[in-house]
Structures are given as C-alpha cells and as structure tokens.
Design a protein around this motif. Structure first.
Motif, PDB file in Angstrom:
ATOM      1  N   PRO A   1      -8.633  -0.468   0.578  1.00 48.05           N
ATOM      2  CA  PRO A   1      -8.159  -1.243   1.731  1.00 48.05           C
ATOM      3  C   PRO A   1      -6.706  -1.674   1.579  1.00 48.05           C
ATOM      4  O   PRO A   1      -5.925  -1.622   2.534  1.00 48.05           O
ATOM      5  CB  PRO A   1      -9.094  -2.451   1.759  1.00 48.05           C
ATOM      6  CG  PRO A   1     -10.346  -1.963   1.120  1.00 48.05           C
ATOM      7  CD  PRO A   1      -9.891  -1.043   0.044  1.00 48.05           C
ATOM      8  N   VAL A   2      -6.290  -2.112   0.416  1.00 43.94           N
ATOM      9  CA  VAL A   2      -4.895  -2.537   0.227  1.00 43.94           C
ATOM     10  C   VAL A   2      -3.966  -1.347   0.372  1.00 43.94           C
ATOM     11  O   VAL A   2      -2.889  -1.438   1.003  1.00 43.94           O
ATOM     12  CB  VAL A   2      -4.734  -3.225  -1.142  1.00 43.94           C
ATOM     13  CG1 VAL A   2      -3.255  -3.492  -1.448  1.00 43.94           C
ATOM     14  CG2 VAL A   2      -5.500  -4.534  -1.179  1.00 43.94           C
ATOM     15  N   ALA A   3      -4.335  -0.188  -0.266  1.00 39.05           N
ATOM     16  CA  ALA A   3      -3.472   0.992  -0.198  1.00 39.05           C
ATOM     17  C   ALA A   3      -3.361   1.523   1.218  1.00 39.05           C
ATOM     18  O   ALA A   3      -2.364   2.156   1.613  1.00 39.05           O
ATOM     19  CB  ALA A   3      -4.001   2.089  -1.121  1.00 39.05           C
ATOM     20  N   ALA A   4      -4.384   1.245   2.078  1.00 39.82           N
ATOM     21  CA  ALA A   4      -4.357   1.742   3.441  1.00 39.82           C
ATOM     22  C   ALA A   4      -3.557   0.833   4.369  1.00 39.82           C
ATOM     23  O   ALA A   4      -3.308   1.172   5.548  1.00 39.82           O
ATOM     24  CB  ALA A   4      -5.785   1.890   3.954  1.00 39.82           C
ATOM     25  N   ALA A   5      -3.156  -0.374   3.934  1.00 42.41           N
ATOM     26  CA  ALA A   5      -2.406  -1.303   4.779  1.00 42.41           C
ATOM     27  C   ALA A   5      -1.000  -0.768   5.036  1.00 42.41           C
ATOM     28  O   ALA A   5      -0.455  -0.028   4.217  1.00 42.41           O
ATOM     29  CB  ALA A   5      -2.349  -2.668   4.107  1.00 42.41           C
ATOM     30  N   PRO A   6      -0.378  -1.178   6.209  1.00 42.37           N
ATOM     31  CA  PRO A   6       0.972  -0.705   6.550  1.00 42.37           C
ATOM     32  C   PRO A   6       1.978  -1.168   5.512  1.00 42.37           C
ATOM     33  O   PRO A   6       1.858  -2.244   4.922  1.00 42.37           O
ATOM     34  CB  PRO A   6       1.231  -1.330   7.902  1.00 42.37           C
ATOM     35  CG  PRO A   6      -0.102  -1.706   8.449  1.00 42.37           C
ATOM     36  CD  PRO A   6      -0.972  -2.011   7.294  1.00 42.37           C
ATOM     37  N   ALA A   7       2.978  -0.339   5.303  1.00 43.76           N
ATOM     38  CA  ALA A   7       4.021  -0.643   4.328  1.00 43.76           C
ATOM     39  C   ALA A   7       5.096  -1.526   4.961  1.00 43.76           C
ATOM     40  O   ALA A   7       5.179  -1.684   6.171  1.00 43.76           O
ATOM     41  CB  ALA A   7       4.627   0.653   3.809  1.00 43.76           C
ATOM     42  N   GLY A   8       5.935  -2.081   4.136  1.00 43.01           N
ATOM     43  CA  GLY A   8       7.079  -2.836   4.628  1.00 43.01           C
ATOM     44  C   GLY A   8       6.968  -4.322   4.384  1.00 43.01           C
ATOM     45  O   GLY A   8       7.978  -5.034   4.369  1.00 43.01           O
ATOM     46  N   LYS A   9       5.813  -4.876   4.241  1.00 43.37           N
ATOM     47  CA  LYS A   9       5.635  -6.304   4.011  1.00 43.37           C
ATOM     48  C   LYS A   9       4.407  -6.519   3.155  1.00 43.37           C
ATOM     49  O   LYS A   9       3.596  -5.579   2.980  1.00 43.37           O
ATOM     50  CB  LYS A   9       5.507  -7.066   5.310  1.00 43.37           C
ATOM     51  CG  LYS A   9       4.341  -6.649   6.188  1.00 43.37           C
ATOM     52  CD  LYS A   9       4.277  -7.441   7.478  1.00 43.37           C
ATOM     53  CE  LYS A   9       3.093  -7.006   8.329  1.00 43.37           C
ATOM     54  NZ  LYS A   9       3.002  -7.800   9.577  1.00 43.37           N
ATOM     55  N   ALA A  10       4.267  -7.677   2.600  1.00 45.14           N
ATOM     56  CA  ALA A  10       3.126  -7.971   1.724  1.00 45.14           C
ATOM     57  C   ALA A  10       1.823  -7.831   2.496  1.00 45.14           C
ATOM     58  O   ALA A  10       1.760  -8.085   3.690  1.00 45.14           O
ATOM     59  CB  ALA A  10       3.257  -9.395   1.170  1.00 45.14           C
ATOM     60  N   VAL A  11       0.815  -7.462   1.758  1.00 44.77           N
ATOM     61  CA  VAL A  11      -0.486  -7.227   2.371  1.00 44.77           C
ATOM     62  C   VAL A  11      -1.307  -8.493   2.203  1.00 44.77           C
ATOM     63  O   VAL A  11      -1.601  -8.905   1.066  1.00 44.77           O
ATOM     64  CB  VAL A  11      -1.210  -6.027   1.713  1.00 44.77           C
ATOM     65  CG1 VAL A  11      -2.563  -5.817   2.363  1.00 44.77           C
ATOM     66  CG2 VAL A  11      -0.348  -4.776   1.827  1.00 44.77           C
ATOM     67  N   PRO A  12      -1.681  -9.135   3.314  1.00 43.28           N
ATOM     68  CA  PRO A  12      -2.438 -10.382   3.190  1.00 43.28           C
ATOM     69  C   PRO A  12      -3.794 -10.175   2.491  1.00 43.28           C
ATOM     70  O   PRO A  12      -4.267 -11.055   1.781  1.00 43.28           O
ATOM     71  CB  PRO A  12      -2.633 -10.818   4.654  1.00 43.28           C
ATOM     72  CG  PRO A  12      -1.519 -10.150   5.403  1.00 43.28           C
ATOM     73  CD  PRO A  12      -1.268  -8.855   4.720  1.00 43.28           C
ATOM     74  N   LEU A  13      -4.364  -9.004   2.715  1.00 38.65           N
ATOM     75  CA  LEU A  13      -5.683  -8.722   2.106  1.00 38.65           C
ATOM     76  C   LEU A  13      -5.608  -8.820   0.590  1.00 38.65           C
ATOM     77  O   LEU A  13      -6.565  -9.220  -0.076  1.00 38.65           O
ATOM     78  CB  LEU A  13      -6.186  -7.346   2.548  1.00 38.65           C
ATOM     79  CG  LEU A  13      -7.569  -6.930   2.020  1.00 38.65           C
ATOM     80  CD1 LEU A  13      -8.647  -7.922   2.533  1.00 38.65           C
ATOM     81  CD2 LEU A  13      -7.910  -5.512   2.469  1.00 38.65           C
ATOM     82  N   ALA A  14      -4.482  -8.435   0.045  1.00 33.82           N
ATOM     83  CA  ALA A  14      -4.334  -8.473  -1.417  1.00 33.82           C
ATOM     84  C   ALA A  14      -4.443  -9.886  -1.932  1.00 33.82           C
ATOM     85  O   ALA A  14      -5.028 -10.152  -2.991  1.00 33.82           O
ATOM     86  CB  ALA A  14      -2.991  -7.867  -1.825  1.00 33.82           C
ATOM     87  N   VAL A  15      -3.874 -10.850  -1.140  1.00 35.34           N
ATOM     88  CA  VAL A  15      -3.935 -12.246  -1.559  1.00 35.34           C
ATOM     89  C   VAL A  15      -5.354 -12.765  -1.398  1.00 35.34           C
ATOM     90  O   VAL A  15      -5.885 -13.484  -2.261  1.00 35.34           O
ATOM     91  CB  VAL A  15      -2.941 -13.085  -0.751  1.00 35.34           C
ATOM     92  CG1 VAL A  15      -3.052 -14.566  -1.110  1.00 35.34           C
ATOM     93  CG2 VAL A  15      -1.518 -12.595  -0.965  1.00 35.34           C
TER      94      VAL A  15
END
Length: 534
Positions: A139-153
């Motif tokens: 899921p984190v790797a599939a998130a859009p690039a360019g900004k921090a991934v909220p899911l990771a937090v």
C-alpha cells in the motif's frame, strides 16, 4: 612313532603343509584387510556424505537465509524512506529486495526440499513477510509520489511489529540452519577422527601381518630349510652317519627331510656294501695277480721243461733210425717218422698255445704306432713266403693309433700269411689291406683272391684249433684267426668274415681311435706284476 602320532593328533596343524599354511595365512590376511578396507570405505563414504551435506546444503541454505533476511530489510528500508519523503528513489531498495527475495526463496526451496523443519521455518518467514507486505509495503509503495505518504505514519507502529515478527522468524530459521551446519561439522569431525583411527589400525595391521609373515616364514620355512641344508651339507661332505633332522617345519618339509634321511640311510648302507664289495674285489684282484704269476710260471715250464722231453724223444728217435737203419724194416722207419712228427707237432702246439695265452697278459704296452711301419716290418718277416707264392700285396695309407705294436704285428702277419697259405692253385695271391676312418673308430680289411670261406664257417674259423682243411692240404694248428680275434677284441674292436664276398676272402676288423681306459689301466697293472724268473 606312537608319541609322534599322539602329538599330531593333539596338534592337527602339524599335519599342515607349506601350501596350507600359506593359503590360510593369505586368506586370513585378506579377510582382515577386507574388513578394515570396508570400514575405511564406509568412513570415507560417510565423510563424503557429511561434507556434501555441509557444503552443498547446510552452508548454502544458511547463506541464502541471511540473504533472504537482507532482502526483507532492504524492502523495509525502501518502504519507510518512500513513505516519509515520497521520493521514488527510495523505492529502488524495495524493488531490488523483492527480486533478491524471489531468488533466495527459489534457492532455499531447492536446498531445503528434504528438510521439513527448515521448510516450515521458511514458510513461517514468508508468511510473516507476506503479512507485512500486504498491510504496509505494497500500500505505501502504491501511493502517489511527491509528498509523504500518510498511510506510512498511520501504519508505522503496526508495520514495526510485523517486521519484528519477520526478524524473529528469520532468526529462528537461521538458528535452526546454523544448528544443522554445526551438527554436520561435528559429525564430519567425528568421522575424520574415526577415519584416522581406522587408517592407523590398517597400517598397524599391515605391519603386524608383515611381521607375522616374516616370522612365520622364518620359523616355518627358512629355519627348517637352513637346518635341512646344514644336515645335507654335512652328509655330502662325507659325514654319512650324521642324521637329518625331520622334526621341525610344515608337514611337506618334514616329509622332505624324512625322505632325505631315508636316502642318507640307504646311501650309508650302500657305502658299507660297496666297501665290502671293494674289499672283496681287492682280495679277488690279489688272487688274480697270484694266478697270473702262477700262469706265467706254468708258461715258463711249458716253454722250457715240457719241450725238453719232446726234443729228447725226437732226437733219440732220429738216432735210433740212423744207427739201426740196416736192421729196421720199412714199417719201423714209418713208426719212427710218426713219433718224430708227433713230437715236433706237440712242440709247435705248445709254442702256439703259449703265444695265445700271452695275448693281453705279458709284455703289453700301448704307444702311438704307425701301422704302415708295422705292415712294412711284417712284409719283411714273410718276404720268403711272398716270393715263393708270387703274392702281390698292396695297402691304403694306414693311420697312427695307440696300440700294442707287438700284437699289431702278430695280427697283420697272421692275416697276410693266411691269405698266402689259402691261395687258389691257379693264380698268384693278390692281397690288399684297406683302411677307412669312421666316427670314433677305424675299419680295416684284408682282402685276397684265394679259395674263400663258406658263409656257414664264418664264425667257426675264429675258434681255436678249428680247421676247415686237413694238415696234408694246408699245414698249421688252426690257431691263427683265433689269435687275431683275441688281439682285436683286447684292443676294443671287432673282427668278422665278410659273408657277401663272391670270390676270395675278406676279413674286416675295427680298432677304436683311443684304447679303452680300463684296458690301459689293466695293462699297467699286469705289466707291473713280477715276471717269473727261470
């Protein structure tokens, strides 16, 4: 013998031969070496198996497990960096970790195909990894690039817990693989130690077998043979009373020693018999020497004392005829003539017998003689008979042989005078003496053109006093050819009448190239005897 039989019954191995001992020893050594070799082969096979297990399975599996853990750590690092920064560069460790995970899992599946525990550990690690990847990484790797991934937090705490579970499963897996590797190494060390002991035992057994073979051969073969050889050398050196020891060694060597001992006893008995026979022969030789001396004395008496009365008879008969010639009638003169003729014939017969008996006994001496010269002297002796008969005598070149010259002269003179005496009335004698070299003898022949000898009388003419004609036709006592036969045979040859001769007579005889050694020795002994003195 009874004690020996009892000993062999109690110890049957004493009946074993050298072949049986060698066969038993070789088979025993082969069995021992085969057992030790089999153990050595088994140890080598076990060492190879353990080495293969450690090199081809345990160590590579542990390495791949560590690589798998590293691949998962790389994925976690890449996902966490991407989640915090949104930069795609952080996904590179993640994608490389996935590829490394795939390769490591593929190799581990092959290496751990027959290890259920290790396979279960691998499945546990993969299950933990799949759970983390499903809830956090993908899921984190599939998130859009360019900004921090909220899911990771949001999933940071959960992701940390699941990744710690992955680490725990990987540690358990690596611990089990390390234990298997340590077990294989310890087993290999034990096998190496066992291999060293077994090969040391093989070396010791080989040395012991070599020592046993050497000692067995020394005690069972070489020592008995040395004892037997020493005994045989003593016997061959002349100590025929020395017994041959037959109590040691294998059965065949003891049997050989017993046979040699039997041969020694037989030789000792034969030597005793030979000594007795030699003593008997010496006694007989002494008797023969005494007999020869007596015969010589008798010959002297025959040649002197017996002939003197004959001469007196003849002389007084002739005196009686001259003094009383006018008082005796014709019949008395005839009787006196008969008495004189008988006395003369008796004197001639005594002289011929004396000459016949002396052949080979008296005045015999061997020397290298030119038979051509002997023949020339013989022809000179019979020159008057040759001249009166008109005989023509020829001869081949005659050899030089080691013979008795006197007897050779008698032989040739008798043969030539016989050829002249028994000549044909209608032609003069033609006599030829031939000589031909054989392999180890000379063949001679005296051929004439006389009246010949019928084949049925070919053997009879060599018998003493055997005559084929009356004295009125041919004078003589019938002793000439008998004398020739005795001379030739005394020299080691043969004599015969040629039965295939169509006309005339051919008497052939042989003489060896060298006289027999026994005749030379006998002649030396005879000539060494004391001659009778008048």
């Amino acid at each position: 013998m009874a004690v020996r039989a009892t000993t062999e019954q109690q110890r049957p191995w004493r009946r074993w031969t050298t072949r049986q001992w060698l066969r038993t020893g070789v088979l025993t050594a082969l069995v021992v070496l085969l057992v030790l070799g089999s153990l050595g082969g088994w140890v080598l096979q076990q060492a190879s198996s353990e080495t293969s297990t450690m090199v081809d399975h345990s160590s590579p599996a542990l390495i791949e497990a560590v690589r798998l853990e590293g691949a998962l750590i790389n994925q976690e690092t890449g996902v966490r960096g991407y989640g915090l920064s949104g930069q795609t560069d952080f996904l590179k460790p993640y994608t490389e970790g996935l590829a490394d995970q795939k390769d490591a899992v593929a190799r581990l599946r092959v290496l751990l195909a027959h290890d259920r525990t290790a396979t279960a550990d691998l499945d546990q690690v993969l299950a933990r990894a799949e759970s983390w990847q499903a809830t956090v990484a993908r899921p984190v790797a599939a998130a859009p690039a360019g900004k921090a991934v909220p899911l990771a937090v949001l999933t940071a705490d959960r992701g940390k817990a699941e990744f710690d579970a992955i680490r725990s499963a990987a540690a358990v897996q690596q611990k089990h693989l390390q234990q298997e590797r340590d077990t294989a190494r310890a087993s290999l060390d034990r096998i190496d130690t066992l291999r060293s002991w077994i090969f040391t035992a093989i070396a010791v057994v080989i040395l012991l077998l070599a020592a046993l073979v050497f000692e067995g051969l020394r005690r069972g073969v070489t020592t008995p043979l040395e004892v037997l050889s020493e005994d045989v050398r003593r016997v061959s050196g002349g100590d025929f009373e020395h017994p041959v020891d037959a109590a040691t060694g294998p059965a065949d060597l003891r049997l050989l020693a017993a046979d040699v001992e039997g041969m020694r006893r037989r030789l000792a008995e034969e030597l005793v018999f030979a000594d007795r026979a030699r003593q008997l022969l010496d006694d007989q030789a002494a008797d023969l020497r005494r007999s020869n001396a007596e015969l010589e004395q008798f010959a002297y008496v025959a040649s002197h004392d017996l002939q003197e009365p004959l001469r007196k008879v003849a002389s007084f008969c002739q005196l009686l005829q001259r003094r009383y010639a006018d008082k005796l009638d014709e019949r008395a003169d005839q009787y006196i003539a008969f008495a004189v003729d008988g006395a003369n014939r008796m004197q001639t017969l005594i002289n011929d017998l004396l000459a016949f008996s002396r052949v080979g006994r008296v005045n015999t001496s061997y020397a290298a003689v030119d038979l051509g010269e002997i023949l020339d002297r013989t022809l000179d002796a019979v020159a008057l008979a040759v001249e009166e008969s008109g005989a023509e005598i020829t001869h081949d070149p005659l050899p030089t042989l080691t013979v008795d010259p006197t007897q050779m002269g008698m032989l040739l003179q008798n043969l030539i005078t016989n050829a002249i005496k028994f000549r044909a009335p209608d032609r003069p004698p033609r006599i030829h003496v031939s000589a031909e070299r054989g392999e180890d003898l000379w063949r001679f022949a005296v051929t004439d053109n006389g009246i010949g000898i019928s084949p049925e009388y070919a053997d009879r003419v060599f018998v003493i006093f055997q005559r084929l004609h009356t004295r009125d036709a041919y004078p003589g006592n019938g002793i000439g050819l008998a004398m020739c036969k005795k001379i030739v045979e005394y020299h080691g040859g043969t004599i015969e009448v040629d039965p295939d001769r169509a006309s005339g007579t051919r008497i052939s005889f042989t003489l060896p190239l060298e006289p027999p050694a026994s005749l030379v020795a006998a002649t030396a002994e005879l000539t060494g005897a004391a001659e009778p003195q008048p």
